[in-house]
Design a protein around this motif. Structure first.
Motif, PDB file in Angstrom:
ATOM      1  N   ALA A 220       0.834  -1.212   0.000  1.00  0.00           N
ATOM      2  CA  ALA A 220       0.000   0.000   0.000  1.00  0.00           C
ATOM      3  C   ALA A 220       0.861   1.250   0.000  1.00  0.00           C
ATOM      4  O   ALA A 220       1.923   1.310   0.620  1.00  0.00           O
ATOM      5  CB  ALA A 220      -0.916  -0.008   1.210  1.00  0.00           C
ATOM      6  N   GLN A 221       0.392   2.268  -0.694  1.00  0.00           N
ATOM      7  CA  GLN A 221       1.076   3.561  -0.721  1.00  0.00           C
ATOM      8  C   GLN A 221       0.386   4.590   0.178  1.00  0.00           C
ATOM      9  O   GLN A 221       1.030   5.512   0.677  1.00  0.00           O
ATOM     10  CB  GLN A 221       1.121   4.093  -2.163  1.00  0.00           C
ATOM     11  N   SER A 222      -0.916   4.429   0.393  1.00  0.00           N
ATOM     12  CA  SER A 222      -1.653   5.410   1.209  1.00  0.00           C
ATOM     13  C   SER A 222      -2.681   4.698   2.088  1.00  0.00           C
ATOM     14  O   SER A 222      -3.888   4.919   1.955  1.00  0.00           O
ATOM     15  CB  SER A 222      -2.347   6.433   0.310  1.00  0.00           C
ATOM     16  N   PRO A 223      -2.222   3.832   3.007  1.00  0.00           N
ATOM     17  CA  PRO A 223      -3.169   3.134   3.880  1.00  0.00           C
ATOM     18  C   PRO A 223      -3.760   4.073   4.925  1.00  0.00           C
ATOM     19  O   PRO A 223      -3.131   5.061   5.323  1.00  0.00           O
ATOM     20  CB  PRO A 223      -2.299   2.061   4.546  1.00  0.00           C
ATOM     21  N   VAL A 224      -4.975   3.767   5.335  1.00  0.00           N
ATOM     22  CA  VAL A 224      -5.671   4.542   6.372  1.00  0.00           C
ATOM     23  C   VAL A 224      -6.355   3.543   7.303  1.00  0.00           C
ATOM     24  O   VAL A 224      -6.851   2.501   6.860  1.00  0.00           O
ATOM     25  CB  VAL A 224      -6.707   5.505   5.757  1.00  0.00           C
ATOM     26  N   ILE A 225      -6.388   3.870   8.585  1.00  0.00           N
ATOM     27  CA  ILE A 225      -7.049   3.025   9.586  1.00  0.00           C
ATOM     28  C   ILE A 225      -8.281   3.748  10.114  1.00  0.00           C
ATOM     29  O   ILE A 225      -8.218   4.928  10.466  1.00  0.00           O
ATOM     30  CB  ILE A 225      -6.094   2.700  10.750  1.00  0.00           C
ATOM     31  N   VAL A 226      -9.400   3.025  10.172  1.00  0.00           N
ATOM     32  CA  VAL A 226     -10.615   3.503  10.835  1.00  0.00           C
ATOM     33  C   VAL A 226     -10.851   2.592  12.032  1.00  0.00           C
ATOM     34  O   VAL A 226     -11.021   1.379  11.867  1.00  0.00           O
ATOM     35  CB  VAL A 226     -11.830   3.479   9.899  1.00  0.00           C
ATOM     36  N   ALA A 227     -10.833   3.164  13.229  1.00  0.00           N
ATOM     37  CA  ALA A 227     -10.975   2.382  14.458  1.00  0.00           C
ATOM     38  C   ALA A 227     -12.317   2.675  15.110  1.00  0.00           C
ATOM     39  O   ALA A 227     -12.637   3.832  15.394  1.00  0.00           O
ATOM     40  CB  ALA A 227      -9.836   2.698  15.423  1.00  0.00           C
ATOM     41  N   ALA A 247       0.293   5.164   8.837  1.00  0.00           N
ATOM     42  CA  ALA A 247      -1.092   5.354   8.386  1.00  0.00           C
ATOM     43  C   ALA A 247      -1.852   6.284   9.312  1.00  0.00           C
ATOM     44  O   ALA A 247      -1.848   6.088  10.537  1.00  0.00           O
ATOM     45  CB  ALA A 247      -1.812   4.010   8.318  1.00  0.00           C
ATOM     46  N   PRO A 248      -2.532   7.301   8.784  1.00  0.00           N
ATOM     47  CA  PRO A 248      -3.397   8.125   9.626  1.00  0.00           C
ATOM     48  C   PRO A 248      -4.546   7.295  10.183  1.00  0.00           C
ATOM     49  O   PRO A 248      -4.993   6.323   9.574  1.00  0.00           O
ATOM     50  CB  PRO A 248      -3.903   9.208   8.673  1.00  0.00           C
ATOM     51  N   VAL A 249      -5.003   7.695  11.365  1.00  0.00           N
ATOM     52  CA  VAL A 249      -6.067   6.966  12.058  1.00  0.00           C
ATOM     53  C   VAL A 249      -7.254   7.892  12.295  1.00  0.00           C
ATOM     54  O   VAL A 249      -7.124   8.951  12.903  1.00  0.00           O
ATOM     55  CB  VAL A 249      -5.580   6.403  13.405  1.00  0.00           C
ATOM     56  N   LEU A 250      -8.393   7.481  11.804  1.00  0.00           N
ATOM     57  CA  LEU A 250      -9.676   8.117  12.098  1.00  0.00           C
ATOM     58  C   LEU A 250     -10.460   7.186  13.004  1.00  0.00           C
ATOM     59  O   LEU A 250     -10.363   5.958  12.869  1.00  0.00           O
ATOM     60  CB  LEU A 250     -10.478   8.355  10.816  1.00  0.00           C
ATOM     61  N   THR A 251     -11.232   7.742  13.932  1.00  0.00           N
ATOM     62  CA  THR A 251     -12.064   6.882  14.754  1.00  0.00           C
ATOM     63  C   THR A 251     -13.517   7.313  14.679  1.00  0.00           C
ATOM     64  O   THR A 251     -13.832   8.452  14.345  1.00  0.00           O
ATOM     65  CB  THR A 251     -11.639   6.902  16.243  1.00  0.00           C
ATOM     66  N   ARG A 277     -14.015  11.723   6.063  1.00  0.00           N
ATOM     67  CA  ARG A 277     -14.390  10.553   5.258  1.00  0.00           C
ATOM     68  C   ARG A 277     -13.600  10.510   3.952  1.00  0.00           C
ATOM     69  O   ARG A 277     -13.250   9.431   3.467  1.00  0.00           O
ATOM     70  CB  ARG A 277     -15.895  10.570   4.971  1.00  0.00           C
ATOM     71  N   GLU A 278     -13.309  11.680   3.388  1.00  0.00           N
ATOM     72  CA  GLU A 278     -12.542  11.710   2.147  1.00  0.00           C
ATOM     73  C   GLU A 278     -11.154  11.100   2.339  1.00  0.00           C
ATOM     74  O   GLU A 278     -10.637  10.409   1.458  1.00  0.00           O
ATOM     75  CB  GLU A 278     -12.426  13.155   1.644  1.00  0.00           C
ATOM     76  N   PRO A 301     -24.841   8.080   4.135  1.00  0.00           N
ATOM     77  CA  PRO A 301     -25.403   6.757   3.884  1.00  0.00           C
ATOM     78  C   PRO A 301     -24.386   5.627   3.975  1.00  0.00           C
ATOM     79  O   PRO A 301     -24.696   4.529   4.425  1.00  0.00           O
ATOM     80  CB  PRO A 301     -25.976   6.875   2.461  1.00  0.00           C
ATOM     81  N   SER A 302     -23.144   5.902   3.537  1.00  0.00           N
ATOM     82  CA  SER A 302     -22.127   4.851   3.544  1.00  0.00           C
ATOM     83  C   SER A 302     -20.751   5.468   3.364  1.00  0.00           C
ATOM     84  O   SER A 302     -20.618   6.645   3.011  1.00  0.00           O
ATOM     85  CB  SER A 302     -22.391   3.825   2.425  1.00  0.00           C
ATOM     86  N   LEU A 303     -19.742   4.650   3.599  1.00  0.00           N
ATOM     87  CA  LEU A 303     -18.363   5.035   3.323  1.00  0.00           C
ATOM     88  C   LEU A 303     -17.989   4.416   1.978  1.00  0.00           C
ATOM     89  O   LEU A 303     -18.022   3.200   1.819  1.00  0.00           O
ATOM     90  CB  LEU A 303     -17.440   4.520   4.426  1.00  0.00           C
ATOM     91  N   GLU A 304     -17.646   5.239   1.002  1.00  0.00           N
ATOM     92  CA  GLU A 304     -17.396   4.765  -0.363  1.00  0.00           C
ATOM     93  C   GLU A 304     -15.890   4.556  -0.570  1.00  0.00           C
ATOM     94  O   GLU A 304     -15.190   5.402  -1.120  1.00  0.00           O
ATOM     95  CB  GLU A 304     -17.939   5.779  -1.379  1.00  0.00           C
ATOM     96  N   ALA A 305     -15.398   3.430  -0.094  1.00  0.00           N
ATOM     97  CA  ALA A 305     -13.964   3.137  -0.223  1.00  0.00           C
ATOM     98  C   ALA A 305     -13.600   2.889  -1.682  1.00  0.00           C
ATOM     99  O   ALA A 305     -14.288   2.147  -2.397  1.00  0.00           O
ATOM    100  CB  ALA A 305     -13.612   1.923   0.618  1.00  0.00           C
ATOM    101  N   ARG A 306     -12.495   3.492  -2.146  1.00  0.00           N
ATOM    102  CA  ARG A 306     -12.046   3.324  -3.530  1.00  0.00           C
ATOM    103  C   ARG A 306     -10.983   2.251  -3.677  1.00  0.00           C
ATOM    104  O   ARG A 306     -10.713   1.771  -4.784  1.00  0.00           O
ATOM    105  CB  ARG A 306     -11.504   4.661  -4.047  1.00  0.00           C
TER     106      ARG A 306
END
Length: 547
Positions: A220-227, A247-251, A277-278, A301-306
């Motif tokens: 991965a070049q731009s991983p992100v964590i959602v906790a 990796a940046p972390v959003l919770t 979310r972006e 409505p949802s998280l639109e992961a690319r």
């Protein structure tokens, strides 16, 4: 009562009593380390109260069973043990239903104990006290499970099953209904059957799936964590993975503080903001830890992961819920992350990345927070600045919390903000703060909530005073139900039912035995909060929201 009669009564109280099913249940709960119960004594539940002092329990008597449930919730979040609620039959149990629903929706461990009609008396509809058509079925509709037991041994086994659920599955509330004749009868339960059972080995994910996830992350070049809330027991492991990946972390709000929000990789509990979310959606590999990514947490409505998606969860039903996983890792979050970090290989040989600069993302998130309600954010910043760094903050479903404080208040560990983002109940903040303070005598506890929310649970001031707690409550008064007022205006409805008559809040708190403080000038708010916390005891700081 005259002295001879008092002496005789005390001798009777000190005499040995039959080991009833009530004692067997409470003894089993005590064996697991729980030392506090919340509830209200009633005609039918006295055999659940009789053994409390003998077993070393602290009994917190709330002024409403809903407050007992929320108090137990706040206590549970600070102890990593289930909250215990004792209700009486009928209306007492029904009063706790909102708290049970909250615990289910927010995945909180709760055991609710209640008496029920005697065996053989079910569905008779003959007018007995607190008669309820089907109490167990009523609670089963909103709890993880509800059981009407028929023996003391079944009741004890239900307690063990509850702790097994909390240790190995998604923690959610359970209810044990004990028929009155069983509750009050002698218990034929061996001492060893009442002992706590050893904690099971944490469940680990399939090794092949862990390897597949590690391969995705290594490239991965731009991983992100959602906790999410399911990762709160894995704070060390979340930090290790984030630092390993850069990796940046959003919770979510339930996951707030899983990564110290002062950490350079933390983007806070801001997943409900479009700018946050972006960040998650543009990741080439998104790691989702213990969250169902529901609409209430996303405000979308949802998280639109690319990119590719790795999901870690203890519950099989969560792996693809609301967002399909490329790789699903089923197991205990801490154990799974330990294995995942190990599978990535030594730090000096794996393809580590430099942590990306998060300045632009933070600026966009902060701008979005402030743009929504600038005056509310200004107020929240003053409140946050006055609250000690190690304080536990209990919020309510009030605009001051969800529009501002949840973002501007930074916490360094999980459960530093007690809140109900999905169930969004009113009346949670004050009793949850009471429970947290009972559990944590060495950390300040502050409740922040609106006037509408406080009125739902204002009776719990009596509980806080009675328990001799140090607890500060900050009431931000916007004159009623501010959000609903705006909703009505947005729909072209002339405001109705939302402009509320206000008491003299400071005087009301004082009448309960607390100390009421009225802040007249906006710039004095911070000092008033600091002074209240320093003074100790139960304090209310009341401020009218500008505008």
């Amino acid at each position: 009562m005259n002295q001879p009669l008092l002496d005789e009564t005390m001798e009777q109280l000190a005499a040995p009593y039959a080991e009833t099913a009530g004692r067997a249940v409470l003894e089993t709960i005590r064996a697991y380390g729980v030392d506090t119960v919340f509830g209200i004594p009633g005609t039918h539940n006295l055999e659940l109260y009789r053994p409390l002092a003998d077993l070393g329990f602290r009994a917190v008597t709330n002024r409403h069973e809903q407050g007992a449930g929320y108090g137990a919730d706040g206590w549970a979040q600070q102890t990593d043990l289930p909250g215990i609620v004792i209700t009486t039959s009928g209306p007492g149990l029904q009063n706790a239903m909102s708290a049970i629903g909250t615990a289910f929706c927010e995945s909180r461990p709760l055991i609710v104990l209640s008496p029920g009609v005697a065996l053989g008396e079910e569905f008779r509809d003959v007018g007995t006290l607190h008669e309820t058509k089907d109490a167990s079925a009523m609670v089963a509709a909103i709890a993880e499970w509800s059981r009407r037991v028929t023996t003391a041994a079944e009741a004890v086994e239900a307690v063990h099953d509850a702790f097994d659920l909390f240790r190995t599955g998604r923690p959610r509330p359970v209810h044990i209904e004990i028929p009155l004749d069983v509750l009050e009868s002698a218990a034929d339960v061996a001492a060893e059957a009442r002992a706590a059972r050893p904690a099971p080995v944490p469940a680990r994910a399939d090794a092949a799936a862990v390897a597949e996830a590690a391969t995705l992350l290594a490239g991965a070049q731009s991983p992100v964590i959602v906790a999410g809330g399911g990762s709160t027991r894995a704070a060390l492991q979340v930090a290790a993975l984030a630092e390993r990946l850069g990796a940046p972390v959003l919770t979510t709000l339930n996951g707030k503080g899983v990564l110290d929000e002062h950490h350079p990789l933390s983007l806070g509990s801001n997943l409900r903001l479009a700018a946050a979310r972006e960040v998650a959606e543009r990741a080439d590999v998104l790691v989702v830890l213990g969250s169902k990514l529901g609409e209430a947490e996303l405000w979308a409505p949802s998280l639109e992961a690319r990119g590719r998606v790795i999901r870690v969860d203890i519950a099989p039903a969560q792996i693809d819920k609301n967002l399909t996983a490329t790789v699903g890792l089923l197991g205990d979050c801490a154990a799974v992350l330990d294995d995942l970090v190990a599978a990535l290989g030594p730090a000096d040989t794996a393809s580590d990345r430099q942590a990306p600069d998060q300045t632009a993302a933070r600026a966009a998130i902060a701008a979005e927070v402030r743009a929504t309600e600038p005056a509310t954010v200004d107020l929240a910043e003053r409140i946050a600045d006055a609250i000690p760094a190690d304080a536990i903050v209990a919020g309510d479903s009030s605009q001051i919390v969800y529009l501002a404080l949840a973002s501007v208040l930074r916490r360094d560990r999980p459960h530093g903000l007690l809140y109900t983002p999905t169930y969004a109940t009113l009346g949670y903040g004050l009793p949850a703060a009471i429970g947290a303070r009972v559990a944590q005598g060495d950390r300040p506890v502050v409740a922040v909530l609106g006037d509408g929310a406080l009125m739902f649970a204002v009776n719990e001031f009596a509980t806080a005073v009675e328990q001799r707690l140090d607890l500060t409550v900050v009431c931000v008064d916007n004159g009623g139900y501010g959000e609903i007022r705006q909703n009505e205006v947005d729909r072209g409805i002339r405001p109705i039912g939302v402009e509320l008559v206000q008491p003299d809040w400071a005087a009301l708190a004082t009448a309960f035995g607390a100390t009421g403080r009225r802040v007249e000038r906006f710039e004095d708010l911070g000092d008033a909060i600091r002074e209240a916390i320093a003074a100790g005891g139960v304090q209310l700081v009341h401020v009218r929201q500008p505008g």
